[in-house]
Design an enzyme around this catalytic site. Structure first.
Site, mmCIF file in Angstrom:
data_model
loop_
_atom_site.group_PDB
_atom_site.id
_atom_site.type_symbol
_atom_site.label_atom_id
_atom_site.label_comp_id
_atom_site.label_asym_id
_atom_site.label_seq_id
_atom_site.Cartn_x
_atom_site.Cartn_y
_atom_site.Cartn_z
ATOM 1 N N ASN A 165 7.428 88.964 -11.036
ATOM 2 C CA ASN A 165 8.062 88.339 -9.863
ATOM 3 C C ASN A 165 7.242 88.515 -8.587
ATOM 4 O O ASN A 165 6.979 87.551 -7.863
ATOM 5 C CB ASN A 165 9.467 88.908 -9.650
ATOM 6 C CG ASN A 165 10.386 88.615 -10.814
ATOM 7 O OD1 ASN A 165 10.219 89.189 -11.896
ATOM 8 N ND2 ASN A 165 11.342 87.729 -10.637
ATOM 9 N N LYS A 203 5.471 85.384 -6.741
ATOM 10 C CA LYS A 203 6.277 84.831 -5.645
ATOM 11 C C LYS A 203 5.972 85.358 -4.247
ATOM 12 O O LYS A 203 6.328 84.718 -3.263
ATOM 13 C CB LYS A 203 7.770 85.093 -5.923
ATOM 14 C CG LYS A 203 8.310 84.394 -7.148
ATOM 15 C CD LYS A 203 9.787 84.753 -7.326
ATOM 16 C CE LYS A 203 10.410 84.051 -8.515
ATOM 17 N NZ LYS A 203 11.838 84.419 -8.678
ATOM 18 N N SER A 230 14.984 96.131 -3.077
ATOM 19 C CA SER A 230 16.317 96.360 -3.634
ATOM 20 C C SER A 230 16.346 97.658 -4.459
ATOM 21 O O SER A 230 16.107 98.732 -3.921
ATOM 22 C CB SER A 230 16.744 95.128 -4.446
ATOM 23 O OG SER A 230 18.116 95.162 -4.729
ATOM 24 N N ASP A 247 21.854 88.745 3.967
ATOM 25 C CA ASP A 247 21.828 89.269 2.604
ATOM 26 C C ASP A 247 23.271 89.542 2.166
ATOM 27 O O ASP A 247 23.977 90.329 2.801
ATOM 28 C CB ASP A 247 21.016 90.573 2.607
ATOM 29 C CG ASP A 247 20.738 91.127 1.218
ATOM 30 O OD1 ASP A 247 21.609 91.007 0.341
ATOM 31 O OD2 ASP A 247 19.656 91.709 1.038
ATOM 32 N N HIS A 250 18.410 87.914 0.358
ATOM 33 C CA HIS A 250 17.892 88.978 -0.518
ATOM 34 C C HIS A 250 16.715 88.504 -1.380
ATOM 35 O O HIS A 250 16.242 89.233 -2.241
ATOM 36 C CB HIS A 250 19.044 89.443 -1.435
ATOM 37 C CG HIS A 250 18.842 90.791 -2.073
ATOM 38 N ND1 HIS A 250 18.868 91.971 -1.361
ATOM 39 C CD2 HIS A 250 18.617 91.151 -3.373
ATOM 40 C CE1 HIS A 250 18.684 92.996 -2.181
ATOM 41 N NE2 HIS A 250 18.524 92.519 -3.407
#
Length: 275
Positions: A63, A67, A136, A213, A246
């Site tokens: 990811n 990204k 996160s 978020d 988020h």
């Protein structure tokens, strides 16, 4: 079983290379993948410092690499990016103590095994100069790992981290499963609790948090961490970013600031190949 990593893919990017590797982890008892972004080498003997990126609950090692767009500034700053898998998935970057989850030893994998694998197999990486970041659940991991290993990492930053897992549903569920019911054990993996114990922090902790978020108020609780840092006199830059959520759109927007934050702490003297 041999833990030596095997390259499974590679692509050139901003003069350097994204490379993905697979290896067997004795720590976790399973196969693991990880990505490394190697910036362009200014000379054959050059060694790059390392920025570890820890991903969130539903992510893999891909990811961030695909990204975030982090490679552009990592190339110009001369910092190698290392993105381990989150497998065993949703492991919260801790060492599980409960029998059912005994292979969930992500803390030891990130802090001990992976740096050893990197230093033994990649001559262009200097794992003695390292910083750590994440998003996160990975932001939780980055903060707790940093605070417990201030001698190993030069700096830390996080996007939307779970900073007080003892007091949020995600953390309570994970900690009950992995660590059992004794809440004293939970405190060892809660950044808001750890900050008073490991407060000899010289580099400012950087946190970006999107104000839109959806997890902000019930899962992430950045103000709890802010209050704990204030009480412990730990330097914290908590930036609440209006309108951001988020997602990786949020991360891609501010990732350059984070890598520059780490480059400063890593005391870079590297001159980029490309202006």
């Amino acid at each position: 079983m041999e833990a030596k990593p095997t390259e499974i893919s590679g692509s050139k990017m901003f003069g350097g290379y994204n490379k993905r590797f697979k290896h067997f982890s004795p720590t976790l008892g399973c196969s693991m993948t990880f990505h490394v972004y190697f910036p362009p080498l200014p000379s054959p003997s050059h060694k790059f410092p390392v920025l570890y990126w820890l991903s969130g609950l539903s992510c893999t090692d891909e990811n961030f690499i695909i990204k975030s767009g982090a490679q552009r500034v990592a190339s110009s700053e001369g910092i190698a990016l290392v993105a381990p898998d989150t497998s065993p998935s949703a492991g919260f970057y801790l060492n599980a103590t409960q029998e059912k989850w005994k292979n969930w030893q992500m803390y030891d994998y990130v802090v001990k095994e992976l740096p050893k694998v990197l230093s033994e197999n990649f001559a262009q990486l200097d794992t003695s100069r390292a910083s750590i970041s994440g998003h996160s659940m990975g932001g939780h991991g980055a903060l707790t790992i940093y605070l417990k290993n201030l001698d190993k990492y030069k700096s830390v930053s996080a996007f939307a981290p779970i900073v007080n897992p003892m007091n949020c549903p995600w953390g309570q569920k994970a900690f009950t499963n992995y660590l059992g019911g004794n809440k004293a054990d939970w405190e060892e993996y809660d950044a808001t609790c750890l900050i008073s114990k490991f407060n000899d922090v010289s580099a400012t902790i950087l946190i970006d948090q999107g104000e839109d978020d959806k997890f902000l108020h019930d899962q992430l609780l950045p103000h709890k961490f802010e209050e704990a840092c204030k009480n412990a006199k730990v330097p914290l830059l908590l930036r609440l970013q209006p309108g951001y959520d988020h997602s990786y759109y949020f991360i891609a927007t501010f990732i350059d600031h984070h890598i520059q934050h780490h480059a400063q702490a890593l005391n870079m003297c590297f001159k980029p190949l490309h202006p």
